[in-house]
Structures are given as structure tokens and as C-alpha cells.
Design an enzyme around this catalytic site. Structure first.
Site, PDB file in Angstrom:
ATOM      1  N   TRP A  31       0.855  -1.182   0.000  1.00  0.00           N
ATOM      2  CA  TRP A  31       0.000   0.000   0.000  1.00  0.00           C
ATOM      3  C   TRP A  31       0.888   1.228   0.000  1.00  0.00           C
ATOM      4  O   TRP A  31       1.887   1.266   0.702  1.00  0.00           O
ATOM      5  CB  TRP A  31      -0.904  -0.005   1.228  1.00  0.00           C
ATOM      6  N   PHE A  66      -1.158  -3.097   8.107  1.00  0.00           N
ATOM      7  CA  PHE A  66      -1.759  -3.896   9.173  1.00  0.00           C
ATOM      8  C   PHE A  66      -1.200  -5.311   9.207  1.00  0.00           C
ATOM      9  O   PHE A  66      -1.086  -5.920  10.271  1.00  0.00           O
ATOM     10  CB  PHE A  66      -3.292  -3.929   8.989  1.00  0.00           C
ATOM     11  N   GLU A  67      -0.807  -5.829   8.070  1.00  0.00           N
ATOM     12  CA  GLU A  67      -0.313  -7.202   7.960  1.00  0.00           C
ATOM     13  C   GLU A  67       1.177  -7.343   8.273  1.00  0.00           C
ATOM     14  O   GLU A  67       1.714  -8.461   8.293  1.00  0.00           O
ATOM     15  CB  GLU A  67      -0.596  -7.750   6.549  1.00  0.00           C
ATOM     16  N   VAL A  90       1.375   4.810   6.245  1.00  0.00           N
ATOM     17  CA  VAL A  90      -0.044   5.051   6.507  1.00  0.00           C
ATOM     18  C   VAL A  90      -0.253   6.557   6.465  1.00  0.00           C
ATOM     19  O   VAL A  90       0.331   7.288   7.263  1.00  0.00           O
ATOM     20  CB  VAL A  90      -0.474   4.478   7.876  1.00  0.00           C
ATOM     21  N   HIS A  97      -9.241   6.021  10.762  1.00  0.00           N
ATOM     22  CA  HIS A  97      -8.743   4.690  10.388  1.00  0.00           C
ATOM     23  C   HIS A  97      -7.227   4.584  10.579  1.00  0.00           C
ATOM     24  O   HIS A  97      -6.722   3.574  11.070  1.00  0.00           O
ATOM     25  CB  HIS A  97      -9.128   4.409   8.925  1.00  0.00           C
ATOM     26  N   PHE A 122      10.389  -0.811  13.629  1.00  0.00           N
ATOM     27  CA  PHE A 122       9.218  -0.073  13.155  1.00  0.00           C
ATOM     28  C   PHE A 122       9.668   0.986  12.157  1.00  0.00           C
ATOM     29  O   PHE A 122      10.097   2.077  12.531  1.00  0.00           O
ATOM     30  CB  PHE A 122       8.509   0.572  14.355  1.00  0.00           C
ATOM     31  N   ARG A 136       9.970  12.045   3.678  1.00  0.00           N
ATOM     32  CA  ARG A 136      10.613  11.070   4.556  1.00  0.00           C
ATOM     33  C   ARG A 136      11.009   9.782   3.842  1.00  0.00           C
ATOM     34  O   ARG A 136      11.498   8.845   4.459  1.00  0.00           O
ATOM     35  CB  ARG A 136       9.678  10.763   5.728  1.00  0.00           C
TER      36      ARG A 136
END
Length: 171
Positions: A31, A66-67, A90, A97, A122, A136
Site C-alpha cells: 500500500w 496492518f499485515e 499510513v 482509520h 518499526f 521522509r
């Protein structure tokens, strides 16, 4: 320190440890691929520059951020890495959301790192706009992919330093 005050790609603190002989796995979200592909490229380049062999970098792609914790867990089980780097992006939309996704991913990565004793990094951009993501992911604030590679190397070194001190006799 905020990104506005610090280039993410510059090495901070102590010199960067060598990656020679390490195995690093990377989970990357598809994504926002124009951003995550840039993060991945910078991450892989930084690892190779540190001495990691290209064949010692394993990759798993996920549909979204999310995965990422599940992919990281799968990589840990199947590739026996020294560290796993999770890369994603994200971007805030019209609803909350993004808050649920970001919190869930951060918590999943944290829990996995603690439960497996493997550093899980992360490297997920949690931004409010496409421009912030671009800034970024190779733009004016460097590249979070590079920073994530550096973090993985430093965490592996920290873990190994404690393991080595356990082997000493005496205090």
C-alpha cells in the site's frame, strides 16, 4: 527530535556497526507503493553498504501495513534472522482509520520483538499527507528506510554485546 530538525538518513551517535555475516529480513507493505518501494530500496542499500551480503536479505511483501506484524512473525519462523525490519506508510485520511492501523501495527511489532527476542524494527511512516511521506522517503528529511536499516544494525549489535558479556567468567 522531529524530522524537521534531523535528517533521517544521517547516522546518529556511535559509528554504524558492520552487517557482515548478519541475516536481516524485511517485511514491506504494498500500500502506498511509490513510498514503500523507496523505503525498501534505501533500506537494502544501507544494509549492503554495511557489509551484509545481498543473499542474506530476505523479503516479504504484504498488502498493507496492518499485515506487517504477521509477515514479521512468519519471517522470524522461516528465515532465522538477526533482525526484521517492517516498512510501510499510513497516510491520514478523512476518518480515524489511520490511528487504529498505526496503533495496531506498533503494538504488534513491539509484542513480537519482546516475545521472540529478535529486534523487529518499526519503519512505518505515520504521516498526515502524501508530501510528508515523500519528504521522509528520500525527500528533504532523508529516508526512513535508511534509518530503519541503521536501527536494525545497532539493535543486533546491542543484543550481541549482552550475549558476549554473559560468556565471561566473573563479574
Amino acid at each position: 527530535m522531529s524530522s524537521k530538525d534531523n535528517n533521517l538518513s544521517s547516522v546518529q551517535g556511535h559509528p554504524l556497526p558492520s552487517g557482515k555475516g548478519l541475516k536481516i529480513s524485511i517485511a514491506v507493505s504494498e500500500w502506498n507503493s511509490e513510498i514503500t518501494d523507496s523505503l525498501l530500496k534505501a533500506c537494502q542499500e544501507a544494509l549492503i553498504e554495511s557489509g551484509l551480503d545481498k543473499d542474506d536479505i530476505r523479503l516479504a511483501r504484504t498488502p498493507g501495513a496492518f499485515e506487517l506484524p504477521f509477515a514479521a512473525k512468519t519471517l522470524i519462523k522461516n528465515t532465522n534472522p538477526d533482525a526484521v525490519i517492517c516498512l510501510g506508510c499510513v497516510i491520514k485520511g478523512e476518518t480515524r482509520h489511520d490511528e487504529y492501523i498505526n496503533s495496531s501495527v506498533a503494538m504488534g511489532i513491539t509484542q513480537l520483538s519482546l516475545a521472540t527476542d529478535i529486534p523487529v524494527i518499526f519503519g512505518v511512516l505515520t504521516v498526515e499527507s502524501q508530501q510528508q511521506a515523500i519528504d521522509r522517503a528520500g525527500g528533504q528529511y532523508g529516508n526512513k528506510g535508511t534509518e530503519s536499516a541503521h536501527t536494525a544494525l545497532k539493535m543486533v549489535q546491542m543484543k550481541k554485546s549482552f550475549a558476549a558479556s554473559k560468556k565471561k567468567i566473573g563479574y
